[in-house]
Design a protein around this motif. Structure first.
Motif, PDB file in Angstrom:
ATOM      1  N   UNK A 119       0.827  -1.203   0.000  1.00  0.00           N
ATOM      2  CA  UNK A 119       0.000   0.000   0.000  1.00  0.00           C
ATOM      3  C   UNK A 119       0.862   1.254   0.000  1.00  0.00           C
ATOM      4  N   UNK A 120       0.194   2.393  -0.152  1.00  0.00           N
ATOM      5  CA  UNK A 120       0.842   3.703  -0.121  1.00  0.00           C
ATOM      6  C   UNK A 120       0.072   4.605   0.837  1.00  0.00           C
ATOM      7  N   UNK A 121       0.750   5.520   1.524  1.00  0.00           N
ATOM      8  CA  UNK A 121       0.039   6.441   2.414  1.00  0.00           C
ATOM      9  C   UNK A 121      -0.759   7.464   1.623  1.00  0.00           C
ATOM     10  N   UNK A 122      -1.877   7.872   2.184  1.00  0.00           N
ATOM     11  CA  UNK A 122      -2.729   8.864   1.537  1.00  0.00           C
ATOM     12  C   UNK A 122      -3.467   9.654   2.607  1.00  0.00           C
ATOM     13  N   UNK A 123      -3.755  10.893   2.307  1.00  0.00           N
ATOM     14  CA  UNK A 123      -4.544  11.725   3.207  1.00  0.00           C
ATOM     15  C   UNK A 123      -5.969  11.856   2.686  1.00  0.00           C
ATOM     16  N   UNK A 124      -6.911  11.976   3.591  1.00  0.00           N
ATOM     17  CA  UNK A 124      -8.303  12.203   3.206  1.00  0.00           C
ATOM     18  C   UNK A 124      -8.631  13.683   3.149  1.00  0.00           C
ATOM     19  N   UNK A 125      -7.640  14.510   3.486  1.00  0.00           N
ATOM     20  CA  UNK A 125      -7.794  15.960   3.418  1.00  0.00           C
ATOM     21  C   UNK A 125      -6.422  16.578   3.191  1.00  0.00           C
ATOM     22  N   UNK A 126      -6.395  17.683   2.464  1.00  0.00           N
ATOM     23  CA  UNK A 126      -5.142  18.406   2.234  1.00  0.00           C
ATOM     24  C   UNK A 126      -4.907  19.474   3.301  1.00  0.00           C
ATOM     25  N   UNK A 127      -5.834  19.610   4.212  1.00  0.00           N
ATOM     26  CA  UNK A 127      -5.711  20.580   5.296  1.00  0.00           C
ATOM     27  C   UNK A 127      -5.186  19.894   6.549  1.00  0.00           C
ATOM     28  N   UNK A 135      -3.929   4.295   4.419  1.00  0.00           N
ATOM     29  CA  UNK A 135      -3.140   3.636   3.382  1.00  0.00           C
ATOM     30  C   UNK A 135      -4.071   3.231   2.245  1.00  0.00           C
ATOM     31  N   UNK A 136      -3.569   3.387   1.033  1.00  0.00           N
ATOM     32  CA  UNK A 136      -4.345   3.137  -0.184  1.00  0.00           C
ATOM     33  C   UNK A 136      -3.834   1.880  -0.864  1.00  0.00           C
ATOM     34  N   UNK A 137      -4.761   0.996  -1.206  1.00  0.00           N
ATOM     35  CA  UNK A 137      -4.396  -0.227  -1.919  1.00  0.00           C
ATOM     36  C   UNK A 137      -4.625  -0.018  -3.414  1.00  0.00           C
ATOM     37  N   UNK A 138      -3.586  -0.122  -4.236  1.00  0.00           N
ATOM     38  CA  UNK A 138      -3.754   0.081  -5.681  1.00  0.00           C
ATOM     39  C   UNK A 138      -4.419  -1.093  -6.387  1.00  0.00           C
ATOM     40  N   UNK A 139      -4.647  -2.187  -5.671  1.00  0.00           N
ATOM     41  CA  UNK A 139      -5.290  -3.342  -6.301  1.00  0.00           C
ATOM     42  C   UNK A 139      -6.809  -3.260  -6.180  1.00  0.00           C
ATOM     43  N   UNK A 140      -7.314  -2.980  -4.988  1.00  0.00           N
ATOM     44  CA  UNK A 140      -8.764  -2.887  -4.793  1.00  0.00           C
ATOM     45  C   UNK A 140      -9.256  -1.443  -4.765  1.00  0.00           C
ATOM     46  N   UNK A 161      -3.503  13.399  -3.253  1.00  0.00           N
ATOM     47  CA  UNK A 161      -3.125  13.079  -4.638  1.00  0.00           C
ATOM     48  C   UNK A 161      -1.946  12.131  -4.763  1.00  0.00           C
ATOM     49  N   UNK A 162      -1.214  11.891  -3.675  1.00  0.00           N
ATOM     50  CA  UNK A 162       0.058  11.190  -3.793  1.00  0.00           C
ATOM     51  C   UNK A 162      -0.017   9.808  -4.454  1.00  0.00           C
ATOM     52  N   UNK A 163      -0.872   8.860  -4.003  1.00  0.00           N
ATOM     53  CA  UNK A 163      -0.853   7.530  -4.623  1.00  0.00           C
ATOM     54  C   UNK A 163      -1.129   7.566  -6.124  1.00  0.00           C
ATOM     55  N   UNK A 164      -1.986   8.470  -6.542  1.00  0.00           N
ATOM     56  CA  UNK A 164      -2.369   8.540  -7.950  1.00  0.00           C
ATOM     57  C   UNK A 164      -1.251   9.153  -8.800  1.00  0.00           C
ATOM     58  N   UNK A 167       1.509   6.372  -9.265  1.00  0.00           N
ATOM     59  CA  UNK A 167       1.306   5.382 -10.318  1.00  0.00           C
ATOM     60  C   UNK A 167       1.201   6.023 -11.703  1.00  0.00           C
ATOM     61  N   UNK A 168       0.941   7.319 -11.764  1.00  0.00           N
ATOM     62  CA  UNK A 168       1.004   7.994 -13.051  1.00  0.00           C
ATOM     63  C   UNK A 168       2.454   8.099 -13.520  1.00  0.00           C
ATOM     64  N   UNK A 169       3.378   8.287 -12.572  1.00  0.00           N
ATOM     65  CA  UNK A 169       4.787   8.366 -12.925  1.00  0.00           C
ATOM     66  C   UNK A 169       5.434   6.989 -13.033  1.00  0.00           C
ATOM     67  N   UNK A 170       4.853   6.001 -12.344  1.00  0.00           N
ATOM     68  CA  UNK A 170       5.397   4.636 -12.383  1.00  0.00           C
ATOM     69  C   UNK A 170       4.283   3.665 -12.758  1.00  0.00           C
TER      70      UNK A 170
END
Length: 237
Positions: A119-127, A135-140, A161-164, A167-170
């Motif tokens: 998984x990758x870390x992700x925030x639910x808010x930018x504030x 954590x975000x799972x790129x499979x499900x 925006x980080x996980x997305x 995977x756009x760069x990789x």
């Protein structure tokens, strides 16, 4: 190359902060990125003591005994978290985070059919101070709570925006969606979708339904009896 290669004897504030228990999700923002004032555009109004916080971030010789001297580093932590969220969206930042991703530093998806997908870390808010990191799972494509030791990190340190962007760069690291799906069964028979839905609670009758019903019943009965009774006329002599 990755900016995570730094001197073991580094005594900067950033090294001290990254070494704290529970901050292992964070990567090191390189000095040249911190020294570029353009990267802090818009953050001056979000951090109360911006200048003092920036001085701590750039301090190569931080005295970690400052806690005993009443030095508050809250603003520095917030500023580093916000600039960290920007840095990990850059190609260099994605590269640094990729090393941690491939090592499995961010944990794995708890879903059975994701089969231990990293998984990758992700925030639910930018504030800042709104939501803790997830954590975000790129499979499900779902989000989950991280391990307890990382659960108190602010989600704004990674942003929404980080996980997305990662995977756009990789794109070659993007996994295939799970091929299997859990099917609910009872004695071997697949349950209908309606059987899995919560049951509708029966509507409660009004408290005075009995009395009102009695009144209406007696009222109707009285009117019926009145209509059936013979009409009486005065007798004329």
């Amino acid at each position: 190359m990755s900016s995570t290669n730094h001197s073991v004897r580094d005594s900067s504030w950033i090294s001290w902060f990254l070494g704290l228990h529970g901050n292992e999700f964070l990567c090191r923002v390189p000095p040249d990125y911190l020294e570029d004032k353009f990267n802090f555009t818009g953050l001056e109004s979000l951090v109360v003591n911006f200048s003092h916080a920036l001085d701590l971030l750039l301090d190569p010789e931080y005295d970690n005994q400052g806690w005993d001297n009443g030095v508050d580093t809250t603003d520095a932590e917030q500023l580093y978290g916000l600039i960290h969220a920007r840095y990990i969206l850059t190609p260099r930042g994605v590269e640094d985070m990729c090393l941690k991703y491939e090592r499995g530093d961010f944990g794995s998806c708890p879903r059975v059919y994701c089969k231990g997908q990293k998984t990758l870390p992700v925030g639910l808010s930018d504030q800042f101070s709104q939501k803790h990191v997830k954590v975000y799972c790129p499979r499900c494509h779902d989000v989950f709570h991280p391990r307890t030791r990382f659960a108190l990190l602010d989600g704004a340190m990674f942003g929404t925006s980080f996980p997305h962007m990662f995977f756009m760069q990789l794109p070659n690291l993007r996994p295939q969606p799970p091929q299997e799906k859990y099917v609910a069964r009872l004695y071997g028979f697949q349950l209908h979708q309606k059987a899995l839905m919560p049951s509708e609670s029966p509507e409660r009758e009004p408290r005075n339904s009995g009395s009102s019903l009695s009144k209406s019943t007696f009222g109707n009965l009285s009117s019926s009896m009145a209509s059936c009774a013979p009409s009486l006329h005065p007798i004329k002599f």
